[in-house]
Design a protein around this motif. Sequence first.
Motif, PDB file in Angstrom:
ATOM      1  N   VAL A 135       3.785   2.469   2.414  1.00  0.00           N
ATOM      2  CA  VAL A 135       4.291   3.621   1.671  1.00  0.00           C
ATOM      3  C   VAL A 135       4.446   3.123   0.242  1.00  0.00           C
ATOM      4  CG1 VAL A 135       6.162   5.256   1.376  1.00  0.00           C
ATOM      5  CG2 VAL A 135       5.496   4.544   3.678  1.00  0.00           C
ATOM      6  N   PHE A 136       3.589   3.611  -0.655  1.00  0.00           N
ATOM      7  CA  PHE A 136       3.567   3.112  -2.022  1.00  0.00           C
ATOM      8  C   PHE A 136       4.537   3.874  -2.914  1.00  0.00           C
ATOM      9  CE2 PHE A 136      -0.304   1.407  -0.335  1.00  0.00           C
ATOM     10  CZ  PHE A 136      -0.447   0.207  -0.999  1.00  0.00           C
TER      11      PHE A 136
ATOM     12  N   VAL B 271       1.196   1.606 -11.707  1.00  0.00           N
ATOM     13  CA  VAL B 271       1.123   0.584 -10.676  1.00  0.00           C
ATOM     14  C   VAL B 271       1.940   1.094  -9.491  1.00  0.00           C
ATOM     15  CG1 VAL B 271       1.801  -1.768 -10.091  1.00  0.00           C
ATOM     16  CG2 VAL B 271       0.844  -1.272 -12.329  1.00  0.00           C
ATOM     17  N   THR B 272       1.417   0.912  -8.289  1.00  0.00           N
ATOM     18  CA  THR B 272       2.142   1.283  -7.088  1.00  0.00           C
ATOM     19  C   THR B 272       2.328   0.036  -6.232  1.00  0.00           C
ATOM     20  OG1 THR B 272       0.124   1.906  -5.897  1.00  0.00           O
ATOM     21  CG2 THR B 272       1.273   3.653  -7.103  1.00  0.00           C
ATOM     22  N   LEU B 273       3.449  -0.019  -5.530  1.00  0.00           N
ATOM     23  CA  LEU B 273       3.788  -1.191  -4.741  1.00  0.00           C
ATOM     24  C   LEU B 273       4.307  -0.755  -3.385  1.00  0.00           C
ATOM     25  CD1 LEU B 273       4.174  -4.361  -4.905  1.00  0.00           C
ATOM     26  CD2 LEU B 273       6.539  -3.866  -5.527  1.00  0.00           C
ATOM     27  N   SER B 274       3.941  -1.509  -2.359  1.00  0.00           N
ATOM     28  CA  SER B 274       4.419  -1.253  -1.004  1.00  0.00           C
ATOM     29  C   SER B 274       4.742  -2.570  -0.326  1.00  0.00           C
ATOM     30  CB  SER B 274       3.353  -0.518  -0.194  1.00  0.00           C
ATOM     31  OG  SER B 274       3.785  -0.331   1.144  1.00  0.00           O
TER      32      SER B 274
ATOM     33  N   LEU C  36      -0.162  -4.202  -3.990  1.00  0.00           N
ATOM     34  CA  LEU C  36      -0.054  -3.659  -5.338  1.00  0.00           C
ATOM     35  C   LEU C  36      -1.337  -2.906  -5.651  1.00  0.00           C
ATOM     36  CD1 LEU C  36       1.855  -3.936  -7.921  1.00  0.00           C
ATOM     37  CD2 LEU C  36       0.216  -5.677  -8.654  1.00  0.00           C
ATOM     38  N   ALA C  37      -1.210  -1.638  -6.065  1.00  0.00           N
ATOM     39  CA  ALA C  37      -2.379  -0.800  -6.301  1.00  0.00           C
ATOM     40  C   ALA C  37      -2.268  -0.071  -7.643  1.00  0.00           C
ATOM     41  CB  ALA C  37      -2.517   0.222  -5.170  1.00  0.00           C
TER      42      ALA C  37
ATOM     43  N   MET D 271      -9.203  -1.282  -3.007  1.00  0.00           N
ATOM     44  CA  MET D 271      -8.253  -1.937  -2.111  1.00  0.00           C
ATOM     45  C   MET D 271      -7.129  -2.589  -2.916  1.00  0.00           C
ATOM     46  SD  MET D 271      -8.728  -5.099   0.546  1.00  0.00           S
ATOM     47  CE  MET D 271      -9.653  -4.227   1.782  1.00  0.00           C
ATOM     48  N   PRO D 272      -5.879  -2.358  -2.538  1.00  0.00           N
ATOM     49  CA  PRO D 272      -4.751  -2.984  -3.233  1.00  0.00           C
ATOM     50  C   PRO D 272      -4.794  -4.508  -3.111  1.00  0.00           C
ATOM     51  CG  PRO D 272      -3.998  -1.193  -1.840  1.00  0.00           C
ATOM     52  CD  PRO D 272      -5.438  -1.436  -1.492  1.00  0.00           C
TER      53      PRO D 272
END
Length: 72
Positions: free
Chosen positions: A14-15, A28-31, A40-41, A49-50
């Motif tokens: 869940v980012f 930046v998104t992190l899960s 990290l995406a 791909m993250p």
Amino acid sequence: MTDLYDLSLSETAVFSKACGGPCTEGCVTLSKIAEDAWALADSKRPDVMPLRFTTAELHAAGIDPARFGLSA
């Protein structure tokens, strides 16, 4: 040690976004994907791909999960 790229993103990821500004350039998104494992995406490139990191690697890069509303 577990290979971070062997961890599945499909069921657990869940980012959360963190933006340094008005998110027009992308965010930046992190899960957290497992204990001591993070993905990290880039929100502007959801097809890529993250990247995967350990907590120590995130901290070494100056990335604080708390900025994303996540706890380490």
